[in-house]
Scaffold this active site. Structure first.
Site, PDB file in Angstrom:
ATOM      1  N   SER A 123       0.943  -1.205  -0.155  1.00 25.09           N
ATOM      2  CA  SER A 123       0.032   0.055   0.058  1.00 25.09           C
ATOM      3  C   SER A 123       0.818   1.165  -0.012  1.00 25.09           C
ATOM      4  O   SER A 123       2.059   1.090  -0.006  1.00 25.09           O
ATOM      5  CB  SER A 123      -0.823  -0.007   1.402  1.00 25.09           C
ATOM      6  OG  SER A 123      -0.207   0.232   2.488  1.00 25.09           O
ATOM      7  N   LYS A 124       0.175   2.343   0.031  1.00 23.76           N
ATOM      8  CA  LYS A 124       1.022   3.768  -0.051  1.00 23.76           C
ATOM      9  C   LYS A 124       2.074   3.801   1.279  1.00 23.76           C
ATOM     10  O   LYS A 124       3.073   4.450   1.095  1.00 23.76           O
ATOM     11  CB  LYS A 124      -0.034   4.748   0.174  1.00 23.76           C
ATOM     12  CG  LYS A 124      -0.549   5.306  -0.936  1.00 23.76           C
ATOM     13  CD  LYS A 124      -1.378   6.600  -1.000  1.00 23.76           C
ATOM     14  CE  LYS A 124      -1.992   7.089  -2.254  1.00 23.76           C
ATOM     15  NZ  LYS A 124      -3.193   7.664  -2.152  1.00 23.76           N
ATOM     16  N   ARG A 125       1.747   3.114   2.358  1.00 22.98           N
ATOM     17  CA  ARG A 125       2.635   3.090   3.336  1.00 22.98           C
ATOM     18  C   ARG A 125       3.962   2.580   3.123  1.00 22.98           C
ATOM     19  O   ARG A 125       4.802   3.161   3.628  1.00 22.98           O
ATOM     20  CB  ARG A 125       2.074   1.872   4.540  1.00 22.98           C
ATOM     21  CG  ARG A 125       1.255   2.666   5.517  1.00 22.98           C
ATOM     22  CD  ARG A 125       0.914   1.736   6.479  1.00 22.98           C
ATOM     23  NE  ARG A 125       0.445   0.544   6.138  1.00 22.98           N
ATOM     24  CZ  ARG A 125       1.350  -0.437   6.367  1.00 22.98           C
ATOM     25  NH1 ARG A 125       2.649  -0.350   6.890  1.00 22.98           N
ATOM     26  NH2 ARG A 125       0.912  -1.715   6.071  1.00 22.98           N
ATOM     27  N   HIS A 126       4.067   1.816   1.909  1.00 29.43           N
ATOM     28  CA  HIS A 126       5.397   1.398   1.542  1.00 29.43           C
ATOM     29  C   HIS A 126       6.029   2.206   0.672  1.00 29.43           C
ATOM     30  O   HIS A 126       6.964   1.550  -0.206  1.00 29.43           O
ATOM     31  CB  HIS A 126       5.170  -0.102   0.894  1.00 29.43           C
ATOM     32  CG  HIS A 126       4.486  -1.282   1.704  1.00 29.43           C
ATOM     33  ND1 HIS A 126       3.266  -1.303   2.094  1.00 29.43           N
ATOM     34  CD2 HIS A 126       5.174  -1.944   2.970  1.00 29.43           C
ATOM     35  CE1 HIS A 126       2.901  -2.442   2.775  1.00 29.43           C
ATOM     36  NE2 HIS A 126       4.106  -2.672   3.291  1.00 29.43           N
ATOM     37  N   GLY A 127       5.711   3.211   0.463  1.00 34.69           N
ATOM     38  CA  GLY A 127       6.500   4.294  -0.373  1.00 34.69           C
ATOM     39  C   GLY A 127       6.082   4.383  -1.887  1.00 34.69           C
ATOM     40  O   GLY A 127       4.825   4.517  -1.861  1.00 34.69           O
TER      41      GLY A 127
END
Ligand code: GLU
Length: 466
Positions: free
Chosen positions: A243-247
């Site tokens: 997800s976006k959390r992973h950059g």
């Protein structure tokens, strides 16, 4: 074997993320491997969430990855007449029916079923066989449901997961058109896969639960369903769904970060697909080797470190001129004016052993195109009474020296020897003088590429000559 026809069918509700790009790549590679046809279909019927910007992001990412399609892009919103035609036909043939249940009734049914510990499901009350003599209630716009078979099972041999079966009793009568008349995903996908004569549906395994419904609609329409292959999710490095959390997870973010499209294709293919122990391969090799059997049934993880490594390996293998052509736009973006400076291909050839991305390469390349600002304290550390004489002599000697890497190396070594110094005592300050940094590729190669004029004027400036 029948003609292979695959499709990528993204919903344009955001940028194309890595998981989607990998799905597109697999569908593309499968078609290319079999000399088949690859089709792009934009599933834009979710009008509230689809945007032209997202469509463009998909097209841009496909173009950047060079996943060229042979047919399309087709837009589902432009096929509404066709869906209406099929729905009318299904209604006429009793394959689908109008359901006049109100939202309140549906809620009540759901609550009652849950209270009895049952799974909430439509109870079939408006099925044609249950509605003899019933008149539609006024003021309700009906949804249209597919009359799913009651008995037996529906299954398929999944190209990745093996045999999968569902009991028909588990499947609701699917809504194929909402009360406002708009057709739903599962229905449009079947009409399109059929009209576009898709032979293999390769898609994310979040669609496994849709497949039995789609197969039943196919069969009701008298058509053979395609083969299905459901590809496991891409996970982040921490094992959670990517997800976006992973950059940076939008494909074009990787373009901006300086990855080569072929490296990205190589890397994406290796998320969940393998050909023996091969880690680095070209697009042509991927096409030659690609098969569904090589896709792992378990979810795979994204690994940023590996992407950097794959990218650098591709940079190392590219012909100089090609790498230079890739580097050029990144130089521009970094604000480097390369016109009149050394050939970017030659610069890239020097830097590719020490940089992993085109962005890092462009950042490391700036001194080839503009004189450095050399910090005075750094210069004072490197240039002292012991080596200044050697550097001044070299500046003079460089005016007429044959300008080759070999001659430059010999000249620097001889100057050091004449002054009783080890070669680094001359080469380190030389790096600082011409590049403004002590970490450069082999200094003789840097000098050779920079050219006589640039080298001599930088030395003169740093050593305060003339
Ligand atoms: N539009 C669907 C999605 O983006 C894909 C549908 C399919 O491949 O059948 O998830």
């Amino acid at each position: 074997m029948t003609q292979v026809r695959t499709r990528f069918a993204p919903s344009p509700t955001g940028y194309l993320h890595l998981g989607g790009a990998r799905t597109a790549l697999f569908a593309w590679a499968y078609a290319r491997h079999h000399g088949g046809t690859f089709i792009l279909r934009i599933e834009d019927t979710d009008v509230a969430r689809s945007t032209p910007a997202a469509v463009q992001a998909i097209l841009d990412a496909m173009a950047w990855l060079q996943l060229d399609c042979d047919e399309g892009p087709f837009y589902q919103m432009q096929r509404m007449d066709r869906y209406r035609e099929v729905i009318a036909d299904m209604l006429a043939r009793g394959l689908a029916y109008r359901d006049y249940m109100s939202p309140a009734e549906l809620d009540a049914l759901r609550a009652q079923q849950m209270a009895c510990g049952e799974k909430p499901r439509y109870d079939g009350r408006w099925r044609p066989e249950n509605t003899a003599g019933m008149t539609p209630p006024p003021g309700i716009l009906p949804v249209i449901r597919f009359r799913n078979p009651d008995a037996g099972t529906v299954g398929w041999d999944d190209g990745v997961k093996g045999r999968i079966e569902f009991a028909n009793a588990e499947l609701d009568d699917l809504v194929i058109a909402r009360s406002d008349g708009t057709p739903t995903y599962n229905f449009c996908a079947v009409v399109d896969d059929r009209d576009m004569r898709i032979s293999h549906v390769i898609r994310g395994d979040d669609h496994v639960n849709n497949t039995p419904r789609q197969i039943n609609i196919f069969r009701a329409l008298g058509a053979e369903p395609p083969h299905y292959a459901h590809v496991p999710t891409v996970l982040g490095e921490d094992g959670a769904k990517l997800s976006k959390r992973h950059g940076a997870v939008g494909v074009m973010d990787y373009e901006a970060a300086g990855y080569l499209p072929d490296a990205m294709v190589n890397f994406l293919a290796r998320i969940g697909w393998a050909h023996g122990d091969d880690e680095i391969f070209t697009r042509a090799q991927l096409v030659e080797w690609f098969d569904l059997a090589g896709i792992s049934a378990a979810p795979s993880r994204f690994n940023a470190g590996k992407l950097n490594w794959v990218n650098q390996e591709h940079m190392k293998r590219l012909p100089e001129a090609e790498l230079g052509a890739h580097l050029r736009p990144y130089l521009e973006r970094a604000g480097v004016d390369s016109i009149g400076g050394p050939d970017p291909g030659a610069v890239a050839a020097l830097l590719r052993d020490r940089t992993e991305t085109l962005v890092a390469m462009a950042d490391a390349a700036w001194y080839f195109y503009a004189p450095p600002q050399v910090p005075a304290d750094k210069l004072d550390e490197q240039v002292d009474a012991a080596n200044r004489g050697a550097l001044v002599e070299l500046h003079a000697e460089f005016a007429t020296l044959e300008w080759t890497r070999e001659a430059l190396a010999v000249a620097m070594k001889s100057a050091a020897a004449r002054h009783g110094l080890k070669p680094p005592k001359v080469m380190m300050p030389m790096r600082l003088l011409v590049a403004g940094t002590p970490s450069t590729p082999a200094i003789d190669a840097v000098l050779a590429l920079l050219g006589r004029e640039a080298v001599r004027s930088r030395m003169a400036a740093g050593l305060a000559l003339e």
